[in-house]
Motif scaffolding. Sequence first.
Motif, PDB file in Angstrom:
ATOM      1  N   ALA A  17      69.906  79.247  51.228  1.00  0.00           N
ATOM      2  CA  ALA A  17      68.575  79.443  50.926  1.00  0.00           C
ATOM      3  C   ALA A  17      67.747  80.812  51.206  1.00  0.00           C
ATOM      4  CB  ALA A  17      67.570  78.239  50.850  1.00  0.00           C
ATOM      5  N   LEU A  18      68.347  80.962  52.593  1.00  0.00           N
ATOM      6  CA  LEU A  18      67.639  81.908  53.232  1.00  0.00           C
ATOM      7  C   LEU A  18      68.474  83.348  52.499  1.00  0.00           C
ATOM      8  CD1 LEU A  18      67.479  80.774  56.801  1.00  0.00           C
ATOM      9  CD2 LEU A  18      65.365  81.346  55.508  1.00  0.00           C
ATOM     10  N   ILE A  19      69.833  83.084  52.682  1.00  0.00           N
ATOM     11  CA  ILE A  19      70.450  84.289  52.026  1.00  0.00           C
ATOM     12  C   ILE A  19      70.024  84.628  50.601  1.00  0.00           C
ATOM     13  CG2 ILE A  19      72.920  84.822  51.279  1.00  0.00           C
ATOM     14  CD1 ILE A  19      73.955  83.138  53.626  1.00  0.00           C
ATOM     15  N   ASP A  20      69.935  83.742  49.743  1.00  0.00           N
ATOM     16  CA  ASP A  20      69.474  83.773  48.460  1.00  0.00           C
ATOM     17  C   ASP A  20      68.344  84.477  48.524  1.00  0.00           C
ATOM     18  OD1 ASP A  20      71.711  82.585  47.566  1.00  0.00           O
ATOM     19  OD2 ASP A  20      70.889  80.680  47.071  1.00  0.00           O
ATOM     20  N   ALA A  21      67.424  84.144  49.328  1.00  0.00           N
ATOM     21  CA  ALA A  21      65.871  84.788  49.212  1.00  0.00           C
ATOM     22  C   ALA A  21      66.121  86.384  49.867  1.00  0.00           C
ATOM     23  CB  ALA A  21      65.256  83.914  50.067  1.00  0.00           C
ATOM     24  N   GLN A  22      67.019  86.519  50.878  1.00  0.00           N
ATOM     25  CA  GLN A  22      67.126  87.910  51.228  1.00  0.00           C
ATOM     26  C   GLN A  22      67.705  88.580  50.395  1.00  0.00           C
ATOM     27  OE1 GLN A  22      68.922  89.192  55.287  1.00  0.00           O
ATOM     28  NE2 GLN A  22      70.436  88.788  53.970  1.00  0.00           N
ATOM     29  N   GLU A  23      68.727  88.117  49.246  1.00  0.00           N
ATOM     30  CA  GLU A  23      69.450  89.067  48.231  1.00  0.00           C
ATOM     31  C   GLU A  23      68.503  89.266  47.073  1.00  0.00           C
ATOM     32  OE1 GLU A  23      72.847  86.725  47.419  1.00  0.00           O
ATOM     33  OE2 GLU A  23      74.096  87.464  49.058  1.00  0.00           O
ATOM     34  N   GLY A  25      65.037  89.898  47.685  1.00  0.00           N
ATOM     35  CA  GLY A  25      64.339  90.653  48.091  1.00  0.00           C
ATOM     36  C   GLY A  25      62.954  89.988  48.381  1.00  0.00           C
ATOM     37  N   VAL A  26      62.953  88.553  48.590  1.00  0.00           N
ATOM     38  CA  VAL A  26      61.710  87.862  48.852  1.00  0.00           C
ATOM     39  C   VAL A  26      61.509  87.432  50.416  1.00  0.00           C
ATOM     40  CG1 VAL A  26      61.310  87.194  46.410  1.00  0.00           C
ATOM     41  CG2 VAL A  26      62.850  85.599  47.826  1.00  0.00           C
ATOM     42  N   LEU A  27      62.685  87.514  50.848  1.00  0.00           N
ATOM     43  CA  LEU A  27      62.746  87.208  52.365  1.00  0.00           C
ATOM     44  C   LEU A  27      62.758  88.719  53.097  1.00  0.00           C
ATOM     45  CD1 LEU A  27      62.985  85.258  54.628  1.00  0.00           C
ATOM     46  CD2 LEU A  27      65.508  85.565  54.624  1.00  0.00           C
ATOM     47  N   GLU A 174      63.031  71.644  50.631  1.00  0.00           N
ATOM     48  CA  GLU A 174      63.670  72.641  51.961  1.00  0.00           C
ATOM     49  C   GLU A 174      63.826  73.792  51.698  1.00  0.00           C
ATOM     50  OE1 GLU A 174      66.729  70.565  54.119  1.00  0.00           O
ATOM     51  OE2 GLU A 174      66.096  68.598  54.234  1.00  0.00           O
ATOM     52  N   HIS A 175      64.773  73.962  50.686  1.00  0.00           N
ATOM     53  CA  HIS A 175      65.108  75.171  50.253  1.00  0.00           C
ATOM     54  C   HIS A 175      63.878  76.198  49.610  1.00  0.00           C
ATOM     55  CE1 HIS A 175      69.446  73.108  49.361  1.00  0.00           C
ATOM     56  NE2 HIS A 175      68.967  73.338  50.866  1.00  0.00           N
ATOM     57  N   ILE A 176      63.136  75.453  49.462  1.00  0.00           N
ATOM     58  CA  ILE A 176      61.678  76.525  49.093  1.00  0.00           C
ATOM     59  C   ILE A 176      60.856  76.728  50.358  1.00  0.00           C
ATOM     60  CG2 ILE A 176      59.465  76.240  47.971  1.00  0.00           C
ATOM     61  CD1 ILE A 176      60.727  74.402  45.882  1.00  0.00           C
ATOM     62  N   ILE A 177      60.372  75.876  51.162  1.00  0.00           N
ATOM     63  CA  ILE A 177      59.661  76.078  52.095  1.00  0.00           C
ATOM     64  C   ILE A 177      60.302  76.840  53.546  1.00  0.00           C
ATOM     65  CG2 ILE A 177      58.133  74.175  51.546  1.00  0.00           C
ATOM     66  CD1 ILE A 177      59.052  72.616  54.051  1.00  0.00           C
ATOM     67  N   TYR A 178      61.523  76.557  53.717  1.00  0.00           N
ATOM     68  CA  TYR A 178      62.043  77.333  54.798  1.00  0.00           C
ATOM     69  C   TYR A 178      61.986  78.877  54.495  1.00  0.00           C
ATOM     70  CZ  TYR A 178      64.079  76.716  59.520  1.00  0.00           C
ATOM     71  OH  TYR A 178      64.557  76.454  60.817  1.00  0.00           O
ATOM     72  N   PRO A 179      62.558  79.335  53.509  1.00  0.00           N
ATOM     73  CA  PRO A 179      62.378  80.776  53.339  1.00  0.00           C
ATOM     74  C   PRO A 179      60.966  81.495  53.214  1.00  0.00           C
ATOM     75  CG  PRO A 179      64.057  80.209  51.692  1.00  0.00           C
ATOM     76  CD  PRO A 179      63.323  78.734  52.564  1.00  0.00           C
ATOM     77  N   LEU A 180      60.212  80.621  52.695  1.00  0.00           N
ATOM     78  CA  LEU A 180      58.771  80.856  52.871  1.00  0.00           C
ATOM     79  C   LEU A 180      58.173  80.889  54.469  1.00  0.00           C
ATOM     80  CD1 LEU A 180      56.105  81.328  51.280  1.00  0.00           C
ATOM     81  CD2 LEU A 180      55.734  78.790  51.194  1.00  0.00           C
ATOM     82  N   ALA A 181      58.518  79.940  55.208  1.00  0.00           N
ATOM     83  CA  ALA A 181      57.934  80.056  56.631  1.00  0.00           C
ATOM     84  C   ALA A 181      58.305  81.333  57.211  1.00  0.00           C
ATOM     85  CB  ALA A 181      58.441  78.721  57.302  1.00  0.00           C
ATOM     86  N   VAL A 182      59.943  81.368  57.154  1.00  0.00           N
ATOM     87  CA  VAL A 182      60.470  82.505  57.760  1.00  0.00           C
ATOM     88  C   VAL A 182      59.921  83.933  57.381  1.00  0.00           C
ATOM     89  CG1 VAL A 182      62.579  83.851  58.053  1.00  0.00           C
ATOM     90  CG2 VAL A 182      62.583  81.289  58.131  1.00  0.00           C
ATOM     91  N   SER A 183      59.625  84.146  55.895  1.00  0.00           N
ATOM     92  CA  SER A 183      58.944  85.426  55.537  1.00  0.00           C
ATOM     93  C   SER A 183      57.555  85.464  56.050  1.00  0.00           C
ATOM     94  CB  SER A 183      58.925  85.065  53.814  1.00  0.00           C
ATOM     95  OG  SER A 183      60.173  85.237  53.248  1.00  0.00           O
ATOM     96  N   TRP A 184      56.701  84.425  56.176  1.00  0.00           N
ATOM     97  CA  TRP A 184      55.418  84.537  56.727  1.00  0.00           C
ATOM     98  C   TRP A 184      55.403  84.916  58.154  1.00  0.00           C
ATOM     99  CZ3 TRP A 184      53.400  78.727  55.378  1.00  0.00           C
ATOM    100  CH2 TRP A 184      53.023  78.865  54.041  1.00  0.00           C
TER     101      TRP A 184
END
Length: 215
Positions: A17-23, A25-27, A174-184
């Motif tokens: 989920a983090l990798i996908d968010a990074q790719e 551009g939202v992470l 989980e796959h929604i909120i973890y990238p969100l928290a890391v981005s914050w």
Amino acid sequence: MTNIVVLISGSGTNLQALIDAQEKGVLHANIAAVISNRPGAFGLERARLAGIPTEVIDHTGFESREHFDQALQERIDAYQPTLVVLAGFMRILTEGFTRHFLGRMLNIHPSLLPKYQGLHTHQRAIEAGDSEHGVTVHFVTPELDGGPNAIQAIVPILPDDTADSLARRVQAQEHIIYPLAVSWFAEGRLRMDNDTCVLDGKVLPGSGYLLDTRP
């Protein structure tokens, strides 16, 4: 850009989920490395496919928990990360390790903390007759699953739920909120202040920011 190191022990769905968010551009963070304590963890393959450096530090090769944590700490520090992300890292961490990364290490736990610390959370919630369950991203402190909550997602428990069916719906959140928290955190919006979480300059309630998926 903020560098993060991700620690895993298993399949690595939250890592993905983090990798996908990074790719996408939202992470707004760079995954500098993925480190596992288990050589066969499938999450290592996920990282390799994404071109992310990987390392294995097998905990079974160390004579004590303290020796393992010291070796792990040294390898993490080599990447000079701003944040350490525990993504299914199935180790109880020593106090020295958690204090070294205090305020810059996040974990995700499949319950609405402080309820159901530890394992088998889905079955425990069902057996207790709860109407709702969920998942929490929190800062890591020496207390197991006890650091201040950053964000929670609430999931209803349905009458015919099993531990497996409930786990699938919780994992989707989980796959929604973890990238969100890391981005914050990477954007400087989220920080730990003593025993509280601060988001956009405001102290969050004990539950953290709430994402409610109930009808």
